[in-house]
Scaffold this active site. Structure first.
Site, PDB file in Angstrom:
ATOM      1  N   ARG A 240      32.262  41.879  40.330  1.00  0.00           N
ATOM      2  CA  ARG A 240      31.939  41.167  41.575  1.00  0.00           C
ATOM      3  C   ARG A 240      32.530  41.943  42.741  1.00  0.00           C
ATOM      4  O   ARG A 240      33.737  41.975  42.927  1.00  0.00           O
ATOM      5  CB  ARG A 240      32.544  39.751  41.495  1.00  0.00           C
ATOM      6  CG  ARG A 240      31.991  38.787  42.529  1.00  0.00           C
ATOM      7  CD  ARG A 240      32.827  37.514  42.553  1.00  0.00           C
ATOM      8  NE  ARG A 240      34.106  37.760  43.172  1.00  0.00           N
ATOM      9  CZ  ARG A 240      35.257  37.177  42.830  1.00  0.00           C
ATOM     10  NH1 ARG A 240      35.297  36.310  41.867  1.00  0.00           N
ATOM     11  NH2 ARG A 240      36.377  37.480  43.478  1.00  0.00           N
ATOM     12  N   HIS A 244      34.866  35.748  45.919  1.00  0.00           N
ATOM     13  CA  HIS A 244      34.079  34.750  45.176  1.00  0.00           C
ATOM     14  C   HIS A 244      33.003  34.115  46.068  1.00  0.00           C
ATOM     15  O   HIS A 244      31.850  33.992  45.680  1.00  0.00           O
ATOM     16  CB  HIS A 244      35.007  33.658  44.632  1.00  0.00           C
ATOM     17  CG  HIS A 244      34.288  32.500  44.048  1.00  0.00           C
ATOM     18  ND1 HIS A 244      33.648  32.557  42.823  1.00  0.00           N
ATOM     19  CD2 HIS A 244      34.058  31.243  44.522  1.00  0.00           C
ATOM     20  CE1 HIS A 244      33.083  31.386  42.567  1.00  0.00           C
ATOM     21  NE2 HIS A 244      33.310  30.580  43.588  1.00  0.00           N
ATOM     22  N   TYR A 253      44.552  38.165  44.891  1.00  0.00           N
ATOM     23  CA  TYR A 253      44.621  38.277  43.426  1.00  0.00           C
ATOM     24  C   TYR A 253      44.100  39.606  42.862  1.00  0.00           C
ATOM     25  O   TYR A 253      44.129  39.804  41.652  1.00  0.00           O
ATOM     26  CB  TYR A 253      43.906  37.098  42.747  1.00  0.00           C
ATOM     27  CG  TYR A 253      42.454  36.899  43.149  1.00  0.00           C
ATOM     28  CD1 TYR A 253      41.435  37.618  42.523  1.00  0.00           C
ATOM     29  CD2 TYR A 253      42.106  35.991  44.147  1.00  0.00           C
ATOM     30  CE1 TYR A 253      40.106  37.438  42.885  1.00  0.00           C
ATOM     31  CE2 TYR A 253      40.785  35.809  44.519  1.00  0.00           C
ATOM     32  CZ  TYR A 253      39.790  36.527  43.883  1.00  0.00           C
ATOM     33  OH  TYR A 253      38.481  36.352  44.253  1.00  0.00           O
TER      34      TYR A 253
HETATM   35  C1  LIG Z   1      32.978  22.182  36.031  1.00  0.00           C
HETATM   36  C2  LIG Z   1      33.414  22.991  37.211  1.00  0.00           C
HETATM   37  N1  LIG Z   1      34.691  23.378  37.315  1.00  0.00           N
HETATM   38  C3  LIG Z   1      35.085  24.132  38.366  1.00  0.00           C
HETATM   39  C4  LIG Z   1      34.180  24.477  39.350  1.00  0.00           C
HETATM   40  C5  LIG Z   1      34.621  25.330  40.534  1.00  0.00           C
HETATM   41  N2  LIG Z   1      34.068  26.678  40.335  1.00  0.00           N
HETATM   42  C6  LIG Z   1      32.947  27.074  40.981  1.00  0.00           C
HETATM   43  S1  LIG Z   1      32.526  28.626  40.572  1.00  0.00           S
HETATM   44  C7  LIG Z   1      33.844  28.811  39.567  1.00  0.00           C
HETATM   45  C8  LIG Z   1      34.106  30.103  38.863  1.00  0.00           C
HETATM   46  C9  LIG Z   1      33.083  30.439  37.880  1.00  0.00           C
HETATM   47  O1  LIG Z   1      33.340  31.731  37.402  1.00  0.00           O
HETATM   48  P1  LIG Z   1      32.284  32.477  36.505  1.00  0.00           P
HETATM   49  O2  LIG Z   1      31.690  31.534  35.553  1.00  0.00           O
HETATM   50  O3  LIG Z   1      32.916  33.692  35.946  1.00  0.00           O
HETATM   51  O4  LIG Z   1      31.140  32.849  37.539  1.00  0.00           O
HETATM   52  P2  LIG Z   1      31.226  33.814  38.819  1.00  0.00           P
HETATM   53  O5  LIG Z   1      31.487  32.931  39.988  1.00  0.00           O
HETATM   54  O6  LIG Z   1      32.321  34.787  38.558  1.00  0.00           O
HETATM   55  O7  LIG Z   1      29.913  34.468  38.890  1.00  0.00           O
HETATM   56  C10 LIG Z   1      34.611  27.649  39.533  1.00  0.00           C
HETATM   57  C11 LIG Z   1      35.852  27.481  38.760  1.00  0.00           C
HETATM   58  C12 LIG Z   1      32.855  24.021  39.217  1.00  0.00           C
HETATM   59  N3  LIG Z   1      31.899  24.330  40.114  1.00  0.00           N
HETATM   60  N4  LIG Z   1      32.490  23.291  38.139  1.00  0.00           N
END
Ligand SMILES: Cc1ncc(C[n+]2csc(CCOP(=O)(O)OP(=O)(O)O)c2C)c(N)n1
Ligand SMILES: [Mg+2]
Length: 327
Positions: A240, A244, A253
């Site tokens: 990425r 985020h 981080y």
């Molecule tokens: C059930 C849930 N827990 C926490 C969140 C908050 N949240 C949104 S995106 C994210 C990270 C997801 O990371 P990843 O699956 O690796 O996808 P990326 O954003 O890196 O593409 C989190 C923790 C959420 N949307 N839904």
């Protein structure tokens, strides 16, 4: 299947358009013109490689929030995207009710997803079950981040698809982080594709920065699914390149050196160089594509800026069948 020169160039064009549009979204955010952006920068190769393995108008896509390049390839216009960022009339996912980038595009069989991560995975298995029950030869592609493969919903969806040999591909876009949580704090396996072996289906790992390699891997899985041989997990590894979201400061981080090092494997750069080395693209042609992308992005921002916001009195439509009296 060998890709024609035209197809390869088209795939590169979609990646480039997505990148320039995504960059503009960051600018619009910093200008205070939109409230939120979540970016697909660095993930375009995996997205375009995967989506080009589908048959448009026939197969289904159940995406996640970084899949801008996929949506553009499925037919969402840049203007519709900017309209969604601005929450204006004409927003195709939800009539401007959902967060931006929680994509849906009914006319292209792209199913909208909810903000809780991994809830899209059971939807994908459910659609695949429906396809099986109707004896159709359609397939479903669903995407997810690697962090979200820790969620129970993902295991349930993959297990169900494996047990019933459903026509679905679970593409994991592994960008190394789940917000601030790096992969090694998220899972004890080296790759989320390794999780597939415990569930009884193939788990494949592919370099997610190489668009044509992803295409080959996903096409094979699509062909397996279409002939009734069941589901596949594919992990596309990438990085990425942005924080985020527009609300995140990734300096807290990860080091700047780490981010800079990964820019050498920018998928746009890799695809461009490959096409040039193969003699399929010249620098002059590339410059023309850049100009075209900029013009399209400018035009979509102009149209979206002029578009009206939804009317307050329409807020409850089409939630209720009858008009509600507003206070
Ligand atoms: C059930 C849930 N827990 C926490 C969140 C908050 N949240 C949104 S995106 C994210 C990270 C997801 O990371 P990843 O699956 O690796 O996808 P990326 O954003 O890196 O593409 C989190 C923790 C959420 N949307 N839904
Ligand atoms: Mg991630």
């Amino acid at each position: 299947m060998t890709l024609s020169t035209e197809k390869k160039k088209e795939m590169f064009w979609m990646m480039l358009l997505s990148r320039r549009l995504d960059e503009r979204a960051w600018v619009l955010h910093r200008q205070g013109k939109i409230a939120f952006h979540i970016s697909g920068i660095g993930q375009e190769a995996a997205q375009i490689g995967a989506v080009y393995a589908l048959t448009q108008g026939k197969d289904w896509l159940v995406p996640y929030y970084r899949d801008l390049a996929m949506l553009l390839a499925m037919g969402m216009t840049p203007t519709e995207f900017v309209i969604s960022l601005m929450g204006k009339v004409g927003e195709p996912s939800s009539g401007a009710r959902q967060m931006p980038s929680h994509f849906g595009l009914r006319r292209a069989r792209v199913v909208s997803h909810s903000a809780p991560v991994a809830t899209q995975s059971p939807h994908a298995s459910g659609i695949a079950l429906g396809i099986r029950m109707d004896r159709k030869d359609e397939v479903v592609l669903t995407t997810i981040g690697e962090g979200s493969t820790s969620q129970g919903e993902w295991y349930e969806a993959v297990n169900f698809a494996a047990v019933h040999s459903l026509p679905v591909i679970f593409l994991v876009e592994n960008n190394e982080y789940a917000i601030s949580v790096p992969q090694e704090k998220q899972m004890a396996v080296k790759s989320s594709a390794d999780k597939a072996c415990g569930l009884g289906l193939p788990g494949i790992q592919v370099d997610g920065t190489q668009v044509f390699e992803v295409y080959e891997a996903v096409l094979e899985a699509v062909e397996r699914a279409r002939k009734g041989a069941g589901a596949t997990v594919i992990e596309a590894k990438m990085y990425r390149l942005t924080p985020h979201s527009s609300d995140d400061d990734d300096r807290s981080y990860r080091s700047r050196e780490e981010v800079e090092a990964h820019k050498k494997k920018d998928p746009i750069l890799l695809a461009k160089n490959q096409l040039i080395v193969e003699g399929l693209l010249t620098e002059a042609e590339y410059e023309k594509l850049e100009e075209k992308a900029r013009a399209e992005v400018d035009e979509s921002v102009r149209i979206a800026t002029e578009a009206p916001y939804p009317r307050g009195e329409d807020a409850a439509n089409p939630v209720y069948a009858e008009e509600v009296q507003h206070v």
